[in-house]
Design an enzyme around this catalytic site. Structure first.
Site, PDB file in Angstrom:
ATOM      1  N   LYS A  37      -1.131  -7.877  17.200  1.00 33.58           N
ATOM      2  CA  LYS A  37       0.025  -8.446  16.484  1.00 33.58           C
ATOM      3  C   LYS A  37       0.717  -7.360  15.648  1.00 33.58           C
ATOM      4  CE  LYS A  37      -2.875  -9.856  12.579  1.00 33.58           C
ATOM      5  NZ  LYS A  37      -3.774 -10.913  12.105  1.00 33.58           N
ATOM      6  N   TYR A 293      14.084  12.210  -8.623  1.00 32.11           N
ATOM      7  CA  TYR A 293      14.753  11.244  -9.510  1.00 32.11           C
ATOM      8  C   TYR A 293      14.057  11.174 -10.862  1.00 32.11           C
ATOM      9  CZ  TYR A 293      17.716   9.306  -5.821  1.00 32.11           C
ATOM     10  OH  TYR A 293      18.665   9.136  -4.856  1.00 32.11           O
TER      11      TYR A 293
HETATM   12  C1  PLP Z   1      -5.175 -10.507  12.130  1.00 31.28           C
HETATM   13  C2  PLP Z   1      -6.188 -11.471  12.594  1.00 31.28           C
HETATM   14  C3  PLP Z   1      -7.408 -11.035  13.128  1.00 31.28           C
HETATM   15  C4  PLP Z   1      -7.853  -9.585  13.106  1.00 31.28           C
HETATM   16  O1  PLP Z   1      -8.312  -9.225  11.818  1.00 31.28           O
HETATM   17  P1  PLP Z   1      -8.948  -7.785  11.509  1.00 31.28           P
HETATM   18  O2  PLP Z   1      -9.535  -7.963  10.157  1.00 31.28           O
HETATM   19  O3  PLP Z   1      -7.826  -6.813  11.509  1.00 31.28           O
HETATM   20  O4  PLP Z   1      -9.962  -7.499  12.539  1.00 31.28           O
HETATM   21  C5  PLP Z   1      -8.248 -11.993  13.677  1.00 31.28           C
HETATM   22  N1  PLP Z   1      -7.918 -13.303  13.674  1.00 31.28           N
HETATM   23  C6  PLP Z   1      -6.760 -13.753  13.143  1.00 31.28           C
HETATM   24  C7  PLP Z   1      -6.445 -15.204  13.171  1.00 31.28           C
HETATM   25  C8  PLP Z   1      -5.870 -12.865  12.575  1.00 31.28           C
HETATM   26  O5  PLP Z   1      -4.732 -13.321  12.035  1.00 31.28           O
END
Ligand code: PLP
Length: 400
Positions: A37, A293
């Site tokens: 994602k 800045y």
């Molecule tokens: C993002 C996510 C994961 C992965 O989590 P990590 O801690 O990065 O391994 C797994 N399950 C769900 C539902 C998520 O949103």
């Protein structure tokens, strides 16, 4: 590729190795859903999703239907699970691109059913993952809300309940209390679900639970055994570990009680991302010169300063001004003054020979030195997930 030298290198070979290593840690009949994602945590979906598939991944996890369509374009065969929910208007794309939605609201099933009817989808042809809220109070249906949802999976429905899912909110706590309570609630939900599907053939196949911390922190066996009690197989969902980071546990494990998988992960997982830039110009300034800045840094002696074409609009946290080092010529160089939108200044007084064109490592290693996403996160008061995902879209991602 833009000519302004500020880029991310994605080492897909490392991601493949990480995936295979994580798969080897999972219980024998368990599967992994490779979480890609948010543009593969900023590493590039187009580079990382096919790499995960090359390493053997059959399942990919994305946030939205839009990300799912992008994943489908580069991975024609993989199962693509949309974990962030379904919104009005998403139904037709789910069907057209063979995405697998996570649902927990009746309205989401309405949206899907409408699209399924229009597409004349056969009975039981639309695989759906159902999320249970076992204590995180974020997304998922409560145990009380389950019956009307389960009633939508009757023999004539277009749906097939393929997986039951929940998300753990404290799997990075070594004492495991929150996870135990969530798994107990999941067990209750599974009893309801098993009763609603008395025939084994219609039961869901997967119990999807646990991110990187659960897989590395020793919870995978408990998840697999819960799944097994109901005739399901476990699916774990690593994200961060896939990109080579070992989650931190808080509270930590007692000395000598760290799970073997976690100890091994420290050796085996390899960072996938390097973020780099090049020195744009170098100047020498007299003592007393103000830098950036509001002149928050004043040269204490005659100094050599290197200008970098990277700023907070690229995702470099502004809080790192005057409190973080980057790497040039294999050495640590302090950021001096405020970070600007597009530019940052380094003090290279102590590093002989720095000149325009020198490669600078913002995140990654150079010579014997390394900067991790955890280092950025600690300095900026955030977590590595945020460090990765806010590297801006204008920073090109290249495969190395
Ligand atoms: C993002 C996510 C994961 C992965 O989590 P990590 O801690 O990065 O391994 C797994 N399950 C769900 C539902 C998520 O949103």
């Amino acid at each position: 590729m833009p000519t302004r030298p500020c880029w991310v290198e994605t080492r897909t070979r490392s991601l493949e190795d990480n995936y295979r290593f994580l798969k080897s840690l999972a219980p024998a009949d368990a599967e992994l859903l490779a979480i890609v994602k948010a543009n593969a945590y900023g590493h590039s979906l187009a580079l990382c999703a096919p790499a995960a598939v090359r390493a053997g991944a059959r399942w990919l996890g994305v946030t939205s239907v839009e990300e799912g369509v992008a994943a489908r374009a580069v991975c024609p065969e993989a199962r693509v699970v949309v974990i962030g929910g379904l919104f009005a208007g998403d139904g037709p794309a789910v069907i057209a691109h063979r995405l697998t939605p996570v649902v927990w609201e009746l309205s989401q099933l309405d949206e899907l059913e409408d699209a399924a009817r229009r597409a004349e989808a056969p009975t039981g042809s639309l695989q759906v993952h159902l999320e249970i809220d076992t204590g995180m109070s974020r997304q998922g249906v409560s145990l009380d809300g389950l019956p009307p949802l389960l009633a939508r999976f009757g023999a004539k429905s277009p749906f097939r309940l393929e997986a039951v899912m929940t998300h753990l909110y404290g799997s990075d706590e070594a004492d495991g209390g929150a996870t135990d309570a969530q798994l107990a609630r999941l067990d209750e939900a599974m009893q309801q679900i098993a009763a609603a599907f008395p025939e084994a053939a219609t039961r869901p196949e997967w119990l999807s639970v646990g991110a990187s911390a659960a897989l590395l922190g020793g919870e995978a066996d408990a998840i697999a055994s819960l799944a097994g009690r109901f005739g399901l197989r476990a699916m774990l969902r690593p994200g961060l570990a896939l990109y080579g980071l070992v989650p931190h546990f808080e509270p930590p494990f007692e000395p000598g009680h760290e799970p073997a998988a976690l100890t091994l992960a420290r050796i085996r997982l390899q960072p996938v991302m390097s973020w780099k830039t090049r020195v744009a110009s170098v100047r020498t300034v007299p003592a007393g010169t103000e830098v950036g800045y509001n002149g928050t840094f004043v040269a204490t002696e005659p100094m050599r300063l290197a200008l970098l074409p990277v700023g907070y609009a690229d995702g470099l946290d502004r809080q790192l001004g005057n409190r973080f080092n980057l790497l040039v010529r294999g050495d640590q160089a302090p950021i001096v003054g405020r970070i600007s939108m597009d530019q940052t200044v380094l003090d290279v007084t102590g590093i002989p020979g720095v000149e325009a064109g020198d490669e600078v490592v913002i995140l990654g290693s150079q010579g014997a030195e390394a900067i991790t996403a955890f280092d950025h996160a600690h300095a900026a008061g955030t977590i590595p997930w945020e460090v990765f995902t806010r590297i801006a879209a204008r920073v090109p991602r290249v495969q190395v």
